[in-house]
Design a protein around this motif. Structure first.
Motif, PDB file in Angstrom:
ATOM      1  N   LYS A  14       0.730  -1.296   0.186  1.00 32.12           N
ATOM      2  CA  LYS A  14       0.472  -0.059   0.045  1.00 32.12           C
ATOM      3  C   LYS A  14       1.031   1.201  -0.181  1.00 32.12           C
ATOM      4  N   ILE A  15       1.377   1.366   0.938  1.00 29.61           N
ATOM      5  CA  ILE A  15       2.951   2.458   0.992  1.00 29.61           C
ATOM      6  C   ILE A  15       3.311   2.799  -0.339  1.00 29.61           C
ATOM      7  N   PHE A  16       4.140   1.365  -0.984  1.00 27.63           N
ATOM      8  CA  PHE A  16       4.621   1.891  -2.066  1.00 27.63           C
ATOM      9  C   PHE A  16       4.362   1.761  -3.386  1.00 27.63           C
ATOM     10  N   SER A  17       2.768   1.700  -3.399  1.00 30.76           N
ATOM     11  CA  SER A  17       1.443   1.765  -4.492  1.00 30.76           C
ATOM     12  C   SER A  17       1.687   3.316  -4.645  1.00 30.76           C
ATOM     13  N   PHE A  18       1.358   4.012  -3.637  1.00 35.43           N
ATOM     14  CA  PHE A  18       1.143   5.180  -3.060  1.00 35.43           C
ATOM     15  C   PHE A  18       2.282   6.313  -3.796  1.00 35.43           C
ATOM     16  N   PHE A  42       0.194  10.218   4.658  1.00 36.82           N
ATOM     17  CA  PHE A  42      -0.617   8.190   4.190  1.00 36.82           C
ATOM     18  C   PHE A  42       0.682   7.325   4.710  1.00 36.82           C
ATOM     19  N   THR A  43       1.315   7.326   5.163  1.00 39.08           N
ATOM     20  CA  THR A  43       2.758   6.382   6.133  1.00 39.08           C
ATOM     21  C   THR A  43       1.819   6.422   7.661  1.00 39.08           C
ATOM     22  N   CYS A  44       2.148   7.304   8.043  1.00 40.79           N
ATOM     23  CA  CYS A  44       1.396   7.171   9.521  1.00 40.79           C
ATOM     24  C   CYS A  44      -0.120   7.119  10.087  1.00 40.79           C
ATOM     25  N   PHE A  45      -0.438   7.041   8.467  1.00 40.40           N
ATOM     26  CA  PHE A  45      -2.452   6.817   8.857  1.00 40.40           C
ATOM     27  C   PHE A  45      -2.145   5.413   9.199  1.00 40.40           C
ATOM     28  N   LEU A  46      -1.515   5.097   7.820  1.00 42.82           N
ATOM     29  CA  LEU A  46      -1.372   3.510   7.616  1.00 42.82           C
ATOM     30  C   LEU A  46      -1.078   2.895   9.006  1.00 42.82           C
ATOM     31  N   LEU A  47       0.094   3.134   9.234  1.00 42.25           N
ATOM     32  CA  LEU A  47       0.464   2.414  10.762  1.00 42.25           C
ATOM     33  C   LEU A  47      -0.652   2.578  12.080  1.00 42.25           C
ATOM     34  N   TYR A  48      -1.052   3.648  12.087  1.00 44.66           N
ATOM     35  CA  TYR A  48      -2.115   4.259  13.345  1.00 44.66           C
ATOM     36  C   TYR A  48      -3.158   2.755  12.699  1.00 44.66           C
ATOM     37  N   TYR A  49      -3.335   2.508  11.487  1.00 48.12           N
ATOM     38  CA  TYR A  49      -4.704   1.545  11.576  1.00 48.12           C
ATOM     39  C   TYR A  49      -3.749   0.054  11.909  1.00 48.12           C
ATOM     40  N   LEU A  67      14.596   1.352   2.009  1.00 46.51           N
ATOM     41  CA  LEU A  67      15.185   1.997   0.739  1.00 46.51           C
ATOM     42  C   LEU A  67      14.711   3.044   0.656  1.00 46.51           C
ATOM     43  N   GLY A  68      13.333   1.779   0.079  1.00 51.32           N
ATOM     44  CA  GLY A  68      11.963   2.722  -1.111  1.00 51.32           C
ATOM     45  C   GLY A  68      11.375   3.501   0.003  1.00 51.32           C
ATOM     46  N   MET A  69      11.497   4.326   1.452  1.00 42.17           N
ATOM     47  CA  MET A  69      11.326   5.259   2.334  1.00 42.17           C
ATOM     48  C   MET A  69      12.344   6.581   1.492  1.00 42.17           C
ATOM     49  N   THR A  70      13.365   6.320   1.937  1.00 46.42           N
ATOM     50  CA  THR A  70      14.655   7.448   1.882  1.00 46.42           C
ATOM     51  C   THR A  70      14.996   7.714   0.077  1.00 46.42           C
ATOM     52  N   TYR A  71      15.060   6.620  -1.042  1.00 45.73           N
ATOM     53  CA  TYR A  71      14.974   6.919  -2.165  1.00 45.73           C
ATOM     54  C   TYR A  71      13.761   7.447  -2.901  1.00 45.73           C
ATOM     55  N   PHE A  72      12.806   7.467  -2.623  1.00 43.93           N
ATOM     56  CA  PHE A  72      11.518   7.913  -2.844  1.00 43.93           C
ATOM     57  C   PHE A  72      11.205   8.664  -3.800  1.00 43.93           C
ATOM     58  N   LEU A  81      13.023   5.630  -9.475  1.00 52.46           N
ATOM     59  CA  LEU A  81      13.544   4.376 -10.439  1.00 52.46           C
ATOM     60  C   LEU A  81      12.910   3.234  -9.427  1.00 52.46           C
ATOM     61  N   ILE A  82      13.940   3.087  -8.305  1.00 54.12           N
ATOM     62  CA  ILE A  82      13.619   1.947  -7.972  1.00 54.12           C
ATOM     63  C   ILE A  82      12.146   1.341  -6.739  1.00 54.12           C
ATOM     64  N   LEU A  83      11.366   2.331  -7.406  1.00 52.75           N
ATOM     65  CA  LEU A  83      10.034   1.544  -7.059  1.00 52.75           C
ATOM     66  C   LEU A  83       9.483   0.913  -7.297  1.00 52.75           C
ATOM     67  N   PRO A  84       9.288   1.022  -8.909  1.00 54.65           N
ATOM     68  CA  PRO A  84       8.366  -0.477  -9.476  1.00 54.65           C
ATOM     69  C   PRO A  84       9.063  -1.464  -9.646  1.00 54.65           C
ATOM     70  N   PHE A  85      10.814  -1.732  -9.027  1.00 53.73           N
ATOM     71  CA  PHE A  85      11.518  -2.728  -8.580  1.00 53.73           C
ATOM     72  C   PHE A  85      10.883  -4.082  -7.508  1.00 53.73           C
ATOM     73  N   LEU A  86      10.928  -2.344  -6.219  1.00 53.52           N
ATOM     74  CA  LEU A  86      10.695  -3.038  -5.043  1.00 53.52           C
ATOM     75  C   LEU A  86       9.188  -2.867  -5.281  1.00 53.52           C
ATOM     76  N   LEU A  87       8.149  -2.692  -6.276  1.00 50.17           N
ATOM     77  CA  LEU A  87       6.522  -3.308  -5.670  1.00 50.17           C
ATOM     78  C   LEU A  87       6.884  -4.391  -6.733  1.00 50.17           C
ATOM     79  N   ILE A  88       7.472  -5.339  -7.392  1.00 51.37           N
ATOM     80  CA  ILE A  88       7.695  -6.442  -7.771  1.00 51.37           C
ATOM     81  C   ILE A  88       7.994  -7.495  -6.984  1.00 51.37           C
ATOM     82  N   TYR A  89       9.228  -6.608  -6.606  1.00 50.11           N
ATOM     83  CA  TYR A  89       9.591  -7.421  -5.040  1.00 50.11           C
ATOM     84  C   TYR A  89       8.309  -7.549  -4.641  1.00 50.11           C
ATOM     85  N   LEU A  90       7.431  -6.912  -3.805  1.00 55.47           N
ATOM     86  CA  LEU A  90       6.577  -7.083  -3.000  1.00 55.47           C
ATOM     87  C   LEU A  90       5.607  -8.139  -3.725  1.00 55.47           C
TER      88      LEU A  90
END
Length: 703
Positions: free
Chosen positions: A96-100, A160-167, A547-552, A557-566
Motif C-alpha cells: 500500500k505504501i509503495f503503490s501510493f 499517508f504512512t502515519c495513517f496506515l501505521l496507526y490503522y 530503501l523505498g522510503m529514503t529513495y522515494f 526509479l527504485i519503486l517499480p523494482f520494489l513493487l515487483i519484489y513485494l
C-alpha cells in the motif's frame, strides 16, 4: 552506473527468477520432492506421495499461484497463527505504501528529475547509455521551483504512512486480543518464571519457593516446578536418539546388507542400552537438591493471579525473586537457564561486544563491494584486469550485478550468527530468541547494508564528520543519492532472486539430493515441517522499506523494482505458509512493534535527508519547512507507543478476568489444572526407551 549495467542486472535476475519458478512448478509435483516443497502437507497427513506417473507432472503450471492468491486472512490465521498474519500484513502494508509512493514517484517526480540538466542532458534516443544519476534528484537544477514538488511529496508520503501505521497497529492489537479470547486454556497463561531465588541454608530451592508463594498468594498459588541442571542428560538423550536412528536405518536396509550389518546393529543396541542406563542414573542424581537451579516455574489457579504476580515486584531487593512471563511449555529453551542475575548481565554485555566486533569486520566486504561499482577504482586495485574491463558486457556484469550478489552472499551468514548470539544471552524461550535475533539482524543490516555502503569509499575516511549532528543532513544529502544505482541493483538481486530462491528452496533441495542416496525415504507420519525463519525474512522486507522510503523522492526509479519484489513476496510467502512452514512457537503478534519502529526510523531518516538535500539544492525555505516533519513523526510514534505497545507487553486485567470468567463453567478445567502441575517438567528428566530391552524400565533407578 549506466542504464545498460542496470538492464544487465535486471536481465540476469529475471532469467534466474523465471528459471526458479519454472523448475519449482515441475519439481513440486514430483513425489520424491514432496519433503522439499510440501513438507507441511506431509507432516499434517493431507498429502501422500503418489507413485503413478503422468505426463502432466512434467509440464510447468501456475495453478499454485491462484491457490496462494485465494487464501483468505481468516484461513491463514486459523491454520498458521497470528505471527503469520502479522508477517503477511507487513507485506500488504508495504504494498500500500509503495503503490501510493510509486504513483507519485514514477508519474510526477521521475519526469522532473529527467528534465533537469544539473548533471547532464537526458538522451532518450540513447537510453541505455544514460547514467542512472539523471533519474535522481541530483539532476534537478539548483534553486529550481520544481523541487517544491519533491517537498510536497515528502509531506504526502509521511501523512499517508502515519495513517496506515496507526490503522495497522490498531488492527493487529485488536487481532491479538481476539486471538487471546478465542484460545483454549494454555499453561503459559497461568504460569510465571521466577529467577534469582535467594539461597537458604535450612531448605531446598523447592521448599523455599513453596513457602514464599504460599505465604504471599495463599488462595491462588497452585504448584511449582524447580528447574534442574540437565545439560549432561540432554547430551546423552541426543546421543541415544542419533544411535536409534542409525539402528533403524541399518535394520531397514536390504537382506544382503542386513546379514553384513547384524553385528553392527548388535553393537549399537548394546551401546544404546548403556546410554539409557546412564540417562536414568543422571536423572536420579539430577532430582537431588544439589542439582537445583535458582529458578522455577510457578503456576496459579487463574490468569489474573499469574498476571498480578508477574507485574508486581516480589521482593524489596530488585535482584531477587525476578518474575517473567512463562513461555509455552514446548517453547521453553532449556539449554541456557542462567539463574544468576550477574551471569545474565555479563552474557548480555558479552553479546553486545561480539555484535560490535562482527559489525566492524563486516565493513571489509562492504568496502570491497563498493570498489566493484567503480571501474576506475577497480583498475587501480587490480591493474592486470584493465584489458578485461574494457569488454562492455564484462564491465556491466561487474558493476551492475556482481556487487549486489557478493553482498547478498555475505549477508547469508548474519541471521544464524545473530540467532546463536541471542541464544546465549539468557532468553528462556525460542520466540524470545527469534525476536531478539530479528532486532539484531535488522539493525545490523540497516547499518552495514545502508549506512556503511553510502559512507564507504572516499567518504569512509571522513566519517568523523558525521559525529557532528549539524553535518549529518548535509553529508547524507551528498552520499545517499550517489548510491542510488547500487541500491536499485541491490533490490533486484537481493529481492527478486532471493524471493524466487525461497520458493525454489535451493538449500533444502541440494541437501535432499546429497542425502537421498545414503538415507531411507522418510516415513511421512514422522515427518516434521520446518518453521518460518522470521528473524531472516522480516529484516529483509524492512530494509527494502527503508530503501523505498529514503529513495522515494531521491531516485523514484527504485519503486517499480520494489513493487515487483513485494508482489512476488505476497504470492510466494502465501504459498509457503500453505505448503512448507508449520507453526511451532507463537508470539501472538509481538513482531509488529519491531515493524512499526523500523518504519518510523525510515520516515525520520527520509526527513533528515530531505533537510540536507533541499539545503544542498539552494532551496533553504523548503529545508526549513521540512524540520517539523521528524518532530511530528516522533510525537506520533510516542502516542502509538503509549496507546498500543502495552497491549503487546502483557494482557490487561480486564482481558484476564473476562477470560477467567469464561472458563468458570468449563468442565475440562479440572483436568487442565491436573496437567498443569507437570506441564513444565524438563523433557530431559522424562524416561526414554529407544532400545529393545524393556527390562531396564522395570529396574529401580538407585539400587
Amino acid at each position: 552506473m549506466l542504464v545498460s549495467a542496470l538492464l544487465t542486472s535486471v536481465g540476469i535476475n529475471t532469467a534466474l527468477c523465471v528459471l526458479f519458478l519454472t523448475f519449482y512448478s515441475i519439481l513440486r509435483k514430483q513425489p520424491s520432492y514432496y519433503d522439499v516443497y510440501v513438507p507441511r502437507l506431509l507432516a499434517d497427513g493431507t498429502s501422500k506421495r503418489r507413485s503413478h506417473f503422468s505426463l502432466e507432472r512434467l509440464i510447468p503450471s501456475a495453478g499454485w499461484v491462484a491457490k496462494a492468491w485465494r487464501i483468505s486472512e481468516e484461513e491463514l490465521l486459523s491454520s498458521s497463527g497470528l505471527d503469520t498474519l502479522v508477517f503477511m500484513r507487513l507485506i500488504t502494508f508495504s504494498l500500500k505504501i509503495f503503490s501510493f509512493a510509486g504513483i507519485i514517484g514514477i508519474f510526477l517526480l521521475l519526469p522532473i528529475n529527467c528534465l533537469g540538466t544539473q548533471l547532464e542532458e537526458f538522451d532518450i534516443a540513447d537510453l541505455a547509455g544514460n547514467s542512472l544519476d539523471v533519474f535522481t534528484i541530483s539532476n534537478v537544477n539548483n534553486g529550481s521551483n520544481r523541487l517544491w514538488i519533491h517537498f510536497s511529496a515528502v509531506y504526502l508520503l509521511t501523512i499517508f504512512t502515519c495513517f496506515l501505521l496507526y490503522y495497522e497497529y490498531k488492527y493487529i492489537s485488536s487481532k491479538r486480543i481476539s486471538y487471546f479470547y478465542s484460545s483454549k486454556p494454555q499453561p503459559h497463561q497461568f504460569t510465571i518464571l521466577v529467577r534469582s531465588i535467594p539461597p537458604s541454608s535450612s531448605s531446598s530451592v523447592s521448599e523455599t519457593v513453596e513457602s514464599f508463594f504460599k505465604e504471599l498468594y495463599p488462595s491462588t498459588y497452585l504448584s511449582h516446578v524447580v528447574i534442574h541442571r540437565t545439560s549432561k542428560i540432554r547430551n546423552l538423550v541426543n546421543e541415544a536418539r542419533k544411535l536409534y536412528k542409525r539402528i533403524t536405518k541399518l535394520q531397514s536396509d536390504s537382506t544382503q546388507q542386513k546379514r553384513r550389518n547384524v553385528n553392527l546393529v548388535d553393537h549399537y543396541e548394546k551401546k544404546l542400552e548403556d546410554i539409557e542406563e546412564n540417562v536414568k542414573l543422571e536423572q536420579s542424581e539430577s532430582s537431588l537438591a544439589g542439582e537445583e537451579t535458582r529458578a522455577a516455574f510457578v503456576s496459579f489457579n487463574s490468569r489474573y493471579a499469574a498476571g498480578t504476580a508477574f507485574h508486581l515486584r516480589q521482593s524489596v531487593n530488585p535482584t531477587q525473586w525476578i518474575t517473567e512471563q512463562a513461555p509455552e511449555p514446548q517453547d521453553v529453551y532449556w539449554p541456557f537457564f542462567s539463574e544468576s542475575f550477574m551471569r545474565r548481565w555479563i552474557s548480555k554485555l558479552f553479546v553486545i561486544v561480539v555484535c560490535i566486533l562482527f559489525t566492524i569486520l563486516f565493513l571489509i566486504p562492504v568496502v570491497v563491494v563498493q570498489g566493484l561499482t567503480n571501474l576506475s577504482q577497480l583498475e587501480t586495485w587490480f591493474p592486470f584486469l584493465t584489458s578485461i574491463l574494457t569488454i562492455t558486457f564484462v564491465s556491466q556484469v561487474i558493476t551492475g550485478y556482481l556487487p549486489s550478489l557478493i553482498l547478498l552472499l555475505f549477508q547469508k551468514m548474519v541471521p544464524p550468527v545473530m540467532e546463536f548470539l541471542s541464544s546465549i544471552q539468557g532468553y528462556i524461550s525460542h520466540t524470545d530468541i527469534v525476536k531478539s535475533a530479528c532486532n539484531k539482524v535488522l539493525w545490523f543490516t540497516i547499518w552495514n547494508v545502508f549506512f556503511a555502503t553510502v559512507f564507504s569509499g572516499s567518504v569512509l575516511s571522513q566519517m568523523f564528520i558525521i559525529l557532528d549532528p549539524k553535518e549529518i543532513p548535509a553529508k547524507l544529502a551528498v552520499v545517499v543519492p550517489a548510491q542510488a544505482s547500487f541500491f536499485i541493483a541491490y533490490v533486484v538481486t537481493s529481492g527478486w532472486t532471493s524471493i524466487s530462491a525461497e520458493l525454489f528452496r535451493v538449500i533444502p533441495l541440494i541437501f535432499s539430493l546429497i542425502c537421498r542416496p545414503f538415507t531411507k525415504s522418510a516415513n511421512d507420519d514422522e515427518f516434521e515441517a520446518p518453521s518460518m525463519p522470521y528473524h531472516k525474512d522480516i529484516p529483509r522486507i524492512l530494509l527494502f522499506g527503508l530503501l523505498g522510503m529514503t529513495y522515494f523522492f531521491l531516485a523514484p526509479l527504485i519503486l517499480p523494482f520494489l513493487l515487483i519484489y513485494l508482489c512476488l513476496a505476497y504470492i510466494i510467502y502465501q504459498n509457503q505458509f500453505i505448503n512448507v512452514y508449520a507453526t511451532k512457537y507463537e508470539t501472538a503478534g509481538k513482531f509488529w512493534p519491531i515493524v512499526h519502529n523500523s518504519m518510523i526510523f525510515s520516515l525520520v531518516l527520509m526527513h533528515i535527508i530531505a533537510v540536507g538535500i533541499f539545503a544542498l539544492k539552494k532551496l533553504p525555505l523548503a529545508s526549513t519547512l521540512t524540520f517539523p516533519l521528524p518532530v511530528l513523526t516522533l510525537l506520533f510514534n510516542e502516542y502509538c507507543r503509549k496507546r498500543f505497545l502495552p497491549m503487546f507487553v502483557a494482557y490487561s486485567a480486564e482481558s484476564l478476568i473476562k477470560k477467567d470468567r469464561q472458563d468458570q463453567n468449563d468442565a475440562t478445567m479440572a483436568e487442565f489444572f491436573e496437567k498443569l502441575v507437570t506441564a513444565y517438567k524438563d523433557p530431559a528428566l522424562m524416561p526414554i526407551q529407544y532400545s529393545s530391552n524393556t527390562d531396564s524400565l522395570r529396574r529401580p533407578l538407585v539400587s
